[in-house]
Scaffold this motif. Sequence first.
Motif, PDB file in Angstrom:
ATOM      1  N   ALA A   1       0.844  -1.192   0.000  1.00 36.49           N
ATOM      2  CA  ALA A   1       0.000   0.000   0.000  1.00 36.49           C
ATOM      3  C   ALA A   1       0.878   1.240   0.000  1.00 36.49           C
ATOM      4  O   ALA A   1       1.964   1.267   0.574  1.00 36.49           O
ATOM      5  CB  ALA A   1      -0.916  -0.012   1.221  1.00 36.49           C
ATOM      6  N   PHE A   2       0.423   2.293  -0.683  1.00 30.72           N
ATOM      7  CA  PHE A   2       1.222   3.520  -0.711  1.00 30.72           C
ATOM      8  C   PHE A   2       1.200   4.195   0.648  1.00 30.72           C
ATOM      9  O   PHE A   2       0.307   3.995   1.460  1.00 30.72           O
ATOM     10  CB  PHE A   2       0.753   4.467  -1.815  1.00 30.72           C
ATOM     11  CG  PHE A   2      -0.688   4.890  -1.745  1.00 30.72           C
ATOM     12  CD1 PHE A   2      -1.129   5.798  -0.791  1.00 30.72           C
ATOM     13  CD2 PHE A   2      -1.600   4.397  -2.667  1.00 30.72           C
ATOM     14  CE1 PHE A   2      -2.444   6.213  -0.751  1.00 30.72           C
ATOM     15  CE2 PHE A   2      -2.922   4.810  -2.633  1.00 30.72           C
ATOM     16  CZ  PHE A   2      -3.350   5.712  -1.670  1.00 30.72           C
ATOM     17  N   THR A   3       2.210   5.017   0.888  1.00 30.79           N
ATOM     18  CA  THR A   3       2.389   5.672   2.180  1.00 30.79           C
ATOM     19  C   THR A   3       2.112   7.167   2.057  1.00 30.79           C
ATOM     20  O   THR A   3       2.093   7.731   0.950  1.00 30.79           O
ATOM     21  CB  THR A   3       3.823   5.481   2.702  1.00 30.79           C
ATOM     22  OG1 THR A   3       4.733   6.181   1.826  1.00 30.79           O
ATOM     23  CG2 THR A   3       4.190   4.003   2.749  1.00 30.79           C
ATOM     24  N   LEU A   4       1.909   7.811   3.201  1.00 23.79           N
ATOM     25  CA  LEU A   4       1.704   9.259   3.216  1.00 23.79           C
ATOM     26  C   LEU A   4       2.943   9.981   2.688  1.00 23.79           C
ATOM     27  O   LEU A   4       2.830  11.001   1.996  1.00 23.79           O
ATOM     28  CB  LEU A   4       1.384   9.736   4.633  1.00 23.79           C
ATOM     29  CG  LEU A   4       0.034   9.316   5.207  1.00 23.79           C
ATOM     30  CD1 LEU A   4      -0.104   9.811   6.640  1.00 23.79           C
ATOM     31  CD2 LEU A   4      -1.104   9.868   4.362  1.00 23.79           C
ATOM     32  N   ARG A   5       4.108   9.460   2.991  1.00 26.16           N
ATOM     33  CA  ARG A   5       5.340  10.083   2.516  1.00 26.16           C
ATOM     34  C   ARG A   5       5.404  10.049   0.988  1.00 26.16           C
ATOM     35  O   ARG A   5       5.802  11.031   0.347  1.00 26.16           O
ATOM     36  CB  ARG A   5       6.564   9.386   3.116  1.00 26.16           C
ATOM     37  CG  ARG A   5       7.866  10.114   2.838  1.00 26.16           C
ATOM     38  CD  ARG A   5       9.027   9.464   3.570  1.00 26.16           C
ATOM     39  NE  ARG A   5       8.807   9.503   5.012  1.00 26.16           N
ATOM     40  CZ  ARG A   5       9.088  10.540   5.786  1.00 26.16           C
ATOM     41  NH1 ARG A   5       9.583  11.644   5.252  1.00 26.16           N
ATOM     42  NH2 ARG A   5       8.871  10.486   7.083  1.00 26.16           N
ATOM     43  N   GLN A   6       5.003   8.910   0.390  1.00 24.74           N
ATOM     44  CA  GLN A   6       4.973   8.837  -1.063  1.00 24.74           C
ATOM     45  C   GLN A   6       4.013   9.871  -1.648  1.00 24.74           C
ATOM     46  O   GLN A   6       4.302  10.506  -2.666  1.00 24.74           O
ATOM     47  CB  GLN A   6       4.568   7.429  -1.509  1.00 24.74           C
ATOM     48  CG  GLN A   6       5.642   6.377  -1.282  1.00 24.74           C
ATOM     49  CD  GLN A   6       5.142   4.974  -1.549  1.00 24.74           C
ATOM     50  OE1 GLN A   6       3.939   4.723  -1.582  1.00 24.74           O
ATOM     51  NE2 GLN A   6       6.067   4.043  -1.734  1.00 24.74           N
ATOM     52  N   LEU A   7       2.871  10.053  -1.000  1.00 25.52           N
ATOM     53  CA  LEU A   7       1.909  11.053  -1.469  1.00 25.52           C
ATOM     54  C   LEU A   7       2.488  12.459  -1.361  1.00 25.52           C
ATOM     55  O   LEU A   7       2.311  13.288  -2.255  1.00 25.52           O
ATOM     56  CB  LEU A   7       0.607  10.967  -0.666  1.00 25.52           C
ATOM     57  CG  LEU A   7      -0.219   9.689  -0.789  1.00 25.52           C
ATOM     58  CD1 LEU A   7      -1.536   9.846  -0.040  1.00 25.52           C
ATOM     59  CD2 LEU A   7      -0.478   9.356  -2.251  1.00 25.52           C
ATOM     60  N   GLN A   8       3.172  12.749  -0.260  1.00 21.63           N
ATOM     61  CA  GLN A   8       3.792  14.066  -0.080  1.00 21.63           C
ATOM     62  C   GLN A   8       4.832  14.328  -1.170  1.00 21.63           C
ATOM     63  O   GLN A   8       4.891  15.432  -1.739  1.00 21.63           O
ATOM     64  CB  GLN A   8       4.433  14.155   1.304  1.00 21.63           C
ATOM     65  CG  GLN A   8       3.422  14.201   2.450  1.00 21.63           C
ATOM     66  CD  GLN A   8       4.073  13.983   3.800  1.00 21.63           C
ATOM     67  OE1 GLN A   8       5.267  13.708   3.889  1.00 21.63           O
ATOM     68  NE2 GLN A   8       3.287  14.112   4.861  1.00 21.63           N
TER      69      GLN A   8
END
Length: 302
Positions: free
Chosen positions: A2-9
């Motif tokens: 699953a993607f992470t918040l850091r990747q989204l940032q």
Amino acid sequence: MAFTLRQLQYFVATAEQGSMSHAAQLLSISQSAITDAIKDLEADLGVLLFERHPRGLNITRNGHHFLRHAKTILGQVSDARLSLSPESSMSKGELNIGVTALVSGYVLADILSRYKRAYPYVKIAVIEDNSEYLEHLLIGGELDAAVILLDEGQDLMALDAETLDVSPYRLWLPIGHRLTTSDSISLDDISDEPLVMLNIEEIEATTHKLLSALNTRPDIVFRTRSVEAVRNMVATGAGITLLPDMVYRPWSLDGDRIESRDISGSLPVIRIGVVWRKGSKLQPHVQGFINVAQSHHKQRSR
């Protein structure tokens, strides 16, 4: 995975900065960390978010669609933190805020939606007008706060202000324009190009200052108060334009692609800020609006 918040940032920063190197500088991390995070995010989603080319990258249609969701997710995480503030869920009252025309279309909606989630019992009233009139209402106590463009060297006198965002001017071009393949573009390169001009009062003076730097009188083929009209005119090849990056979108309403490029040299920027009356004792729900606006800026800058 699953993607992470850091990747989204990292993805949002890259999309907004237009390059991984600029995003890395903004976030004070290595470019390889950005590259790896976006590669993993694309693998998890099963789509390409950016098209790579020798001069940088362009966000894809899938990437543009996912960008809205990524911003929403990051905003909701920030809202969850704000909701833990002891005064937020219990605050009541009325919030009267002002906004200028360009800001209302590109900045205010996100701030208001987040504020409403954190302060659900506050009644909100918004007025749109020019900066001078909004400042008059703030000083007179008729407005609690305003989100406006801040002029360089502006004397706000009886007002406090905090910058929320800084947006540089960039060049918009249609697909296939001769300058899209240039490694570096200067003002001299566009001096003979037909220009489409956004004629909104709050950026008009800055735009005229920018155009005065051209060596020849600019060939303005169309003036409009509509950003969407500018987008359509540029996308269909009627002319090019110079506008703050905050209003850039890669497609017109008809789905035609618009390229955005940096211009070498010293160009003006516009600053978006939240302002309120100096020395006034702010009620919790008014201070809450300022806090939400500030967190909006910090979330964009991470």
